[in-house]
Design an enzyme around this catalytic site. Structure first.
Site, PDB file in Angstrom:
ATOM      1  N   SER A 169       0.874  -1.169   0.000  1.00 22.20           N
ATOM      2  CA  SER A 169       0.000   0.000   0.000  1.00 22.20           C
ATOM      3  C   SER A 169       0.906   1.212   0.000  1.00 22.20           C
ATOM      4  O   SER A 169       2.074   1.121   0.409  1.00 22.20           O
ATOM      5  CB  SER A 169      -0.881   0.023   1.254  1.00 22.20           C
ATOM      6  OG  SER A 169      -1.540   1.273   1.410  1.00 22.20           O
ATOM      7  N   TYR A 182      -3.187  -0.606  10.352  1.00 24.32           N
ATOM      8  CA  TYR A 182      -3.018  -0.835   8.928  1.00 24.32           C
ATOM      9  C   TYR A 182      -1.625  -0.417   8.472  1.00 24.32           C
ATOM     10  O   TYR A 182      -0.930  -1.159   7.760  1.00 24.32           O
ATOM     11  CB  TYR A 182      -4.087  -0.052   8.156  1.00 24.32           C
ATOM     12  CG  TYR A 182      -4.076  -0.273   6.668  1.00 24.32           C
ATOM     13  CD1 TYR A 182      -4.648  -1.409   6.114  1.00 24.32           C
ATOM     14  CD2 TYR A 182      -3.512   0.673   5.807  1.00 24.32           C
ATOM     15  CE1 TYR A 182      -4.660  -1.609   4.734  1.00 24.32           C
ATOM     16  CE2 TYR A 182      -3.519   0.485   4.436  1.00 24.32           C
ATOM     17  CZ  TYR A 182      -4.091  -0.657   3.904  1.00 24.32           C
ATOM     18  OH  TYR A 182      -4.089  -0.855   2.549  1.00 24.32           O
TER      19      TYR A 182
END
Length: 277
Positions: A169, A182
């Protein structure tokens, strides 16, 4: 479109022809986790259209079956599409997934390690242990378990080798507000990628990572209505088509094992990343 249960207890989805009898020689074999929606579904579609046999892994059977119904007819050379419900946080289910791949196809050429969750956003000081653990279990432990099982398969098969592509990501580089679980797991994914690349060298196992920003999926829906920025304001962010990510994954997967895209970043052009914060 017909569904046939094979000897391994898996479902082959075909269009009524003899494509269920396709062999690995007709196309390489891929496992895509998180294949029931979003980027996983888009990548599965792209690989199937390119002639790969694709094993669809995910926690919920119904979305996997829907992916198979939508795209099982694509491609040339008769690719086989096999949904295998799998909770990547459970070692026994991950082992069963890769055992089923070996039983059905005899080998594995690609793992797209994609299953992940953002978790519950909120202030760091209010994050419950259970919420932290849920994100770590899926994003990091689940990715490790799948990579380990794929690595074992690729090391032992003949001819030896294969490729693992991890879904990182842009949060592997810079965080969003209220995203500590996250962000931490996506930074850890980079370490997983580097270790897999190093440990895979003697066995022709290549590993790369794709860092994605704002692909239009269920997970990024709130970016199109307004999301908290580093300056405390809420703003709508641009998104891009998940198909653009899928084409990049297909390119990475199509390279010979002598070549590797170690890291790739694909993002909506005008999203806040360069200069974020």
């Amino acid at each position: 479109m017909a569904q046939n249960t094979n000897e391994a207890g898996l479902v082959d989805v075909t269009d009524g022809t003899d494509r269920a009898e396709a062999t690995p020689a007709d196309g390489r074999v891929a496992v895509v986790t998180g294949a029931g929606s979003g980027i996983g579904r888009a990548v599965a579609q792209e690989l199937i259209a390119a002639g790969w046999h694709v094993v669809l892994a995910g926690r919920r059977p119904e979305p996997l079956d829907e992916t198979a119904r939508q795209f099982g007819h694509l491609g040339t050379g008769g690719p086989t599409v096999v949904p295998v419900p799998t909770d990547v946080t459970r070692p026994d289910e991950v082992d069963a997934l890769f055992s089923a791949v070996r039983d059905r196809f005899g080998r594995l050429d690609l793992l797209f390690n994609n299953a992940g969750t953002f978790g519950r956003p909120g202030p760091l000081e209010d994050l419950a242990y259970e919420d932290w653990r849920a994100v770590v279990d899926v994003n990091l432990t689940g990715s490790f378990l799948c990579a380990q099982a794929a690595f074992r398969t690729m090391k032992e098969q003949d001819p030896q080798g294969g490729r693992i592509i991890n879904n990182g990501s842009i949060s592997a580089h810079v965080p969003r507000p209220h995203s500590i679980a996250y962000t931490a797991t996506k930074h850890a994914m980079t370490g997983l990628t580097k270790s897999l690349s190093l440990d895979g060298r003697p066995y022709r196992i290549a590993c790369g990572q794709i860092d994605i920003g704002n692909a239009a999926t269920e997970m990024t829906g709130r970016m199109q209505t307004g999301i908290l920025q580093a300056n405390g304001q809420t703003a709508v962010e641009p998104v891009m088509d998940a198909a653009d990510v899928a084409r990049t994954v297909r390119h990475m997967a199509s390279l010979p094992l002598e070549a590797n895209v170690q890291f790739a970043t694909v993002l909506a052009t005008n999203m806040p990343y360069i200069g974020r914060g």
